[in-house]
Scaffold this motif. Structure first.
Motif, mmCIF file in Angstrom:
data_model
loop_
_atom_site.group_PDB
_atom_site.id
_atom_site.type_symbol
_atom_site.label_atom_id
_atom_site.label_comp_id
_atom_site.label_asym_id
_atom_site.label_seq_id
_atom_site.Cartn_x
_atom_site.Cartn_y
_atom_site.Cartn_z
ATOM 1 N N ILE A 330 0.837 -1.198 0.000
ATOM 2 C CA ILE A 330 0.000 0.000 0.000
ATOM 3 C C ILE A 330 0.874 1.250 0.000
ATOM 4 O O ILE A 330 0.694 2.169 -0.801
ATOM 5 C CB ILE A 330 -0.941 -0.001 1.222
ATOM 6 N N VAL A 331 1.843 1.292 0.899
ATOM 7 C CA VAL A 331 2.805 2.399 0.962
ATOM 8 C C VAL A 331 4.196 1.774 0.958
ATOM 9 O O VAL A 331 4.601 1.171 1.950
ATOM 10 C CB VAL A 331 2.608 3.258 2.227
ATOM 11 N N PRO A 332 4.937 1.854 -0.148
ATOM 12 C CA PRO A 332 6.232 1.173 -0.240
ATOM 13 C C PRO A 332 7.315 1.869 0.577
ATOM 14 O O PRO A 332 8.283 2.396 0.043
ATOM 15 C CB PRO A 332 6.533 1.234 -1.743
ATOM 16 N N LEU A 333 7.129 1.880 1.893
ATOM 17 C CA LEU A 333 8.080 2.508 2.799
ATOM 18 C C LEU A 333 8.363 1.568 3.966
ATOM 19 O O LEU A 333 7.546 0.710 4.307
ATOM 20 C CB LEU A 333 7.539 3.833 3.343
ATOM 21 N N ASP A 334 9.519 1.759 4.583
ATOM 22 C CA ASP A 334 9.874 1.038 5.803
ATOM 23 C C ASP A 334 10.041 2.029 6.943
ATOM 24 O O ASP A 334 10.626 3.098 6.762
ATOM 25 C CB ASP A 334 11.178 0.258 5.619
ATOM 26 N N LEU A 335 9.508 1.659 8.110
ATOM 27 C CA LEU A 335 9.731 2.419 9.332
ATOM 28 C C LEU A 335 10.802 1.695 10.143
ATOM 29 O O LEU A 335 10.677 0.509 10.412
ATOM 30 C CB LEU A 335 8.445 2.536 10.150
ATOM 31 N N LYS A 336 11.846 2.420 10.539
ATOM 32 C CA LYS A 336 12.955 1.796 11.250
ATOM 33 C C LYS A 336 13.233 2.541 12.545
ATOM 34 O O LYS A 336 13.144 3.765 12.593
ATOM 35 C CB LYS A 336 14.218 1.792 10.383
ATOM 36 N N SER A 337 13.588 1.771 13.562
ATOM 37 C CA SER A 337 13.943 2.354 14.853
ATOM 38 C C SER A 337 15.129 1.604 15.431
ATOM 39 O O SER A 337 15.138 0.366 15.446
ATOM 40 C CB SER A 337 12.755 2.293 15.821
ATOM 41 N N LYS A 338 16.132 2.355 15.883
ATOM 42 C CA LYS A 338 17.319 1.775 16.506
ATOM 43 C C LYS A 338 17.463 2.383 17.892
ATOM 44 O O LYS A 338 17.503 3.618 18.032
ATOM 45 C CB LYS A 338 18.557 2.051 15.660
ATOM 46 N N ASN A 339 17.573 1.541 18.900
ATOM 47 C CA ASN A 339 17.525 1.999 20.292
ATOM 48 C C ASN A 339 18.671 1.404 21.104
ATOM 49 O O ASN A 339 18.822 0.177 21.165
ATOM 50 C CB ASN A 339 16.198 1.582 20.945
ATOM 51 N N TRP A 340 19.477 2.287 21.706
ATOM 52 C CA TRP A 340 20.544 1.880 22.610
ATOM 53 C C TRP A 340 20.190 2.282 24.045
ATOM 54 O O TRP A 340 19.577 3.322 24.268
ATOM 55 C CB TRP A 340 21.861 2.554 22.244
ATOM 56 N N GLN A 341 20.602 1.445 24.991
ATOM 57 C CA GLN A 341 20.469 1.790 26.403
ATOM 58 C C GLN A 341 21.734 1.375 27.140
ATOM 59 O O GLN A 341 22.231 0.253 26.966
ATOM 60 C CB GLN A 341 19.260 1.109 27.046
#
Length: 383
Positions: A330-341
């Motif tokens: 439907i929407v040719p996009l990727d959502l990305k999240s990178k998380n450090w702690q």
């Protein structure tokens, strides 16, 4: 997140009347709870998706506000029976408070509700749970270790970013806290199996004793199967699991696909060190639990890894979580999240812990990047 079974035939009624009363002691009731607080300094990018918006550079977090009420006792026949209730006190979202409060008129309204409420029976056969609680896939899962009091990179209580478009968890959340029935086998040679069935997904325990939930109104018929291992090989403590979850997403507007979740987790402990991680994948889901049409082609991949060291009252560690949500055809996009702690904690005694929490989060979509960094002092109290 209690039900009474009534016999309806004369035979059952006569049998109950003729049976001698058991002399079991009353169930023992205990009340406890926990609160996690934190004061953070935040350096977050401005948000320029629909007009420029800047965000607070200091934050007071007040999370995990729970009152836990438990009743348990051993019957004369050896069975252990109990009730577990978790009362949640408000939340951290002003809009959510306004929507969920009884008056629904003020974003500052107070409310309290049972986030979980279930009954259980346990014996040599294993354990049955009935009511609103997490399923087998959630309860048997291992992931990256928590080392900051009351907060971790996987399913965090505190996350200092304004965008919540992707999930931050490797746990199964499709039917979390919904009314369900679960069975856990006894543990054999370190291995245990767990199964759950949720007829109708709700966001909190719901009273279904007098009514039936209509069909085509949400995610239904969620099945969960999980296996885990807990044991020691040589000097290494091992915890490992695998799970599979599937449901049917039916709505008034039509078929919403068949959401599925898979997950793996592993913890290795040796001489104060804990190395852990997990892998999660889903399809026909957006975020944590919303079902979407199969033809949309949505899928999510999340993984995490971390290392903790504990000695005496001290803990320190580092952990990372990575999420990619594909929006499919439907929407040719990727959502990305990178998380450090990075951080640690110190136990002051009697359920009181204090710690330092450093977070770094990067969110990406198309040609837009958003970064947030924070450092905070955390105080967690369990009672």
């Amino acid at each position: 997140m209690k039900k009474t079974l009534l016999g309806t035939t004369a035979l059952v009624a006569a049998g109950l009347l003729a049976s001698p009363a058991l002399a079991s002691d009353p169930l023992r009731v205990t009340i406890g709870g926990n609160v996690v607080t934190g004061f953070y300094f935040v350096d977050a990018d401005d948000l320029d998706l629909m007009g420029s918006a800047s965000f607070q550079n200091t934050k007071v977090a007040l999370v995990a506000r729970n009152i836990d009420i438990k009743a348990e006792g051993t019957l004369d026949n050896g069975l252990v029976a109990g009730v577990d209730a978790k009362l949640q006190l408000n939340n951290d979202y002003s809009l959510g408070s306004a929507m969920l409060s009884e008056s629904n008129t003020s974003p500052y309204s107070s409310w309290a509700s049972f986030r979980q409420l279930f009954a259980y029976l346990q014996g040599d056969f294993g354990k049955f749970e009935i009511g609103g609680t997490d399923g087998a896939a959630y309860k048997m899962h291992y992931t990256s270790p928590w080392f900051v009091p009351g907060n971790g990179v996987d399913s965090p209580n505190i996350l200092n970013m304004p965008l919540m478009l992707v999930r931050h968890s490797t746990f199964s959340l499709l039917a979390t806290d919904s009314n369900k029935i679960s069975y856990f086998t006894p543990r054999f040679s370190g291995f245990q199996l767990g199964f759950s069935f949720t007829p109708n997904v709700t966001l909190s325990p719901s009273e279904n004793g007098l009514t039936l939930a209509p069909k085509d109104q949400g995610v239904q018929n969620v099945y969960e199967a999980a296996i885990n291992y807990a044991g020691t090989v040589g000097a290494v403590d091992i915890g490992a699991d695998a799970f599979y979850v599937s449901g049917t997403g039916d709505y008034v507007i039509g078929d919403q696909g068949e959401p599925e979740e898979w997950g793996l987790g592993l913890n290795l402990g040796y001489s104060g060190f804990t190395l852990g991680g997990a892998y999660y994948k889903s399809q026909d889901m957006f975020g944590n639990w919303a079902a979407v049409p199969k033809q949309a082609g949505l899928d999510n991949t999340t993984w995490t890894a971390g290392l903790k060291y504990a000695t005496g009252p001290w803990t320190v560690g580092v952990a990372y979580l990575d999420t990619k949500q594909s929006l499919g055809d439907i929407v040719p996009l990727d959502l990305k999240s990178k998380n450090w702690q990075i951080g640690g904690g110190y136990n002051l005694g009697s359920g009181v812990d204090i710690g330092i929490d450093l977070q770094s989060t990067q969110f990406e979509v198309y040609n837009f990047d958003y970064d947030s960094k924070s450092v905070g002092l955390v105080l967690a109290i369990a009672f």
